[in-house]
Scaffold this active site. Structure first.
Site, PDB file in Angstrom:
ATOM      1  N   ILE A 126      34.773  64.831  23.097  1.00 25.92           N
ATOM      2  CA  ILE A 126      34.699  66.151  23.728  1.00 25.92           C
ATOM      3  C   ILE A 126      33.243  66.590  23.564  1.00 25.92           C
ATOM      4  CG2 ILE A 126      35.537  68.528  23.775  1.00 25.92           C
ATOM      5  CD1 ILE A 126      38.151  67.615  22.625  1.00 25.92           C
ATOM      6  N   HIS A 127      32.418  66.180  24.504  1.00 23.22           N
ATOM      7  CA  HIS A 127      30.972  66.318  24.375  1.00 23.22           C
ATOM      8  C   HIS A 127      30.520  67.775  24.218  1.00 23.22           C
ATOM      9  CE1 HIS A 127      30.576  62.125  25.776  1.00 23.22           C
ATOM     10  NE2 HIS A 127      31.398  62.434  26.769  1.00 23.22           N
ATOM     11  N   ASP A 128      30.915  68.619  25.184  1.00 19.45           N
ATOM     12  CA  ASP A 128      30.281  69.938  25.331  1.00 19.45           C
ATOM     13  C   ASP A 128      30.574  70.899  24.193  1.00 19.45           C
ATOM     14  OD1 ASP A 128      29.151  69.149  27.736  1.00 19.45           O
ATOM     15  OD2 ASP A 128      30.852  69.837  28.914  1.00 19.45           O
ATOM     16  N   THR A 171      27.453  62.792  20.369  1.00 20.80           N
ATOM     17  CA  THR A 171      28.771  63.231  20.844  1.00 20.80           C
ATOM     18  C   THR A 171      29.779  62.082  20.843  1.00 20.80           C
ATOM     19  OG1 THR A 171      28.301  62.852  23.204  1.00 20.80           O
ATOM     20  CG2 THR A 171      27.737  65.020  22.299  1.00 20.80           C
TER      21      THR A 171
END
Length: 327
Positions: A242-244, A196
């Site tokens: 923006i990991h998720d 990520t």
């Protein structure tokens, strides 16, 4: 077109908002519900945030369901941005949309049973602590048959942690739940910080999110600016992750990612509780229990997120009538 049946299990959270918006803006995905767990903020605020995101996108047909307020074992650890509470009203408008009365754990179980009976599976995008999913698997053991895969944003291997020096937050918040999910026999796809952090969003991306007038695009761009996660010292370049949303992006365009099947695990107790490991090179001879993503096409991922969210709920621009000239 065959659509992917998805549940998003979340603790919104700015990155979580991006993941929900990406799913709602993608016709390939049939979002069956948004199940909520305490994490970035407490359960009540997490549920309120989820309702506001879904309402902002104009999708009140998607139920929001409250789940676990505490981890399976031990004390609760909130996320770095726990002080946010509810999203700021000027960025995510308040709403009268309320959560369903069914519990998140029961909803996951019922959706999995329906999917199994129909001869298909449901996919869970897990972007918060894994407590709800672990409870569903333990309290309703038959539901594993109806879950096609669990796509998780969590863990850190070579990237170290972002909540402690050794642990990624979603796993740190409930390592026992992670251990249950990872060893449930359900196919797991894991997107750790190692991947990520390869894709960083910059001001150019935020401006593009707003360009088409989408309420969601404007809202997310505002959230990303206000709660900036840039870290030039750590990342070595401008921008923030923006990991998720990577969990949803993996479902939409898996060709953007590469990784390998391997054994993974987590430390449950002691000063390094929440630390994750992955046997990427087959040193332990343990049976692989996850597909761990290690690389992402940064440009492709950023383009997918920006384009889909920029169009979500945007009002089509009027076309200018063609002029006809007569002699």
């Amino acid at each position: 077109m065959s659509r992917i049946s998805v549940i998003i299990d979340t603790d919104p959270g700015v990155d979580d908002a991006a993941a929900i918006m990406l799913a709602l803006g993608s016709p390939e995905i049939d979002l069956r519900g948004v199940t909520v767990v305490a994490g970035n903020v407490g359960l009540q605020a997490s549920v309120a945030n989820a309702c506001r995101i879904v309402a902002l996108a104009g999708r009140r047909d998607v139920p929001v369901l409250a789940g676990a307020a505490l981890p399976l074992v031990g004390k609760q650890a909130f996320g770095k941005y726990a002080h946010i509470g509810n999203f700021p009203d000027d960025l995510v408008p308040n709403t009268d949309y309320e959560p369903a009365t069914l519990s998140a754990v029961r909803f996951i179980a019922e959706q999995a049973r329906v999917a199994a009976a129909d001869g298909r599976g449901i996919t869970i995008c897990a972007i918060g602590p894994l407590t709800n999913i672990a409870l569903a698997l333990r309290l309703h053991p038959d539901v594993a048959r109806g879950i096609e895969s669990i796509v998780i944003m969590g863990g850190a291997f070579t990237a170290l942690g972002h909540r402690t020096p050794f642990a990624e937050y979603n796993i740190l918040a409930d390592p026992h739940a992670a251990d249950i999910v990872w060893h449930s026999g359900v196919p797991v796809v894991l997107l750790p910080l190692d991947v990520t952090l390869q894709a960083l969003f910059v001001e150019q991306d935020f401006a593009a999110m707003e360009a088409q007038g989408s309420p969601c695009g404007k809202s997310l761009a505002g959230l990303l600016r206000r709660f900036d996660r840039s870290d030039l010292k750590r990342y070595g370049r401008p921008g923030g992750p923006i990991h998720d949303a990577m969990t949803v992006a993996w479902l939409l365009q898996p060709e953007l990612f590469s990784g390998s099947h391997c054994a993974i695990g987590v430390t449950l107790y002691g000063p390094t509780a929440g630390q994750t490991w992955a046997d990427l090179h087959g040193k332990t001879q343990q049976r692989p229990n996850a597909c761990v993503m290690t690389h992402v096409d940064q440009a492709g991922y950023r383009r997918l997120v920006v384009d889909r969210i920029a169009r979500l709920g945007a009002t089509p621009r009027p076309t200018t009538p063609k002029r006809e000239f007569h002699a």
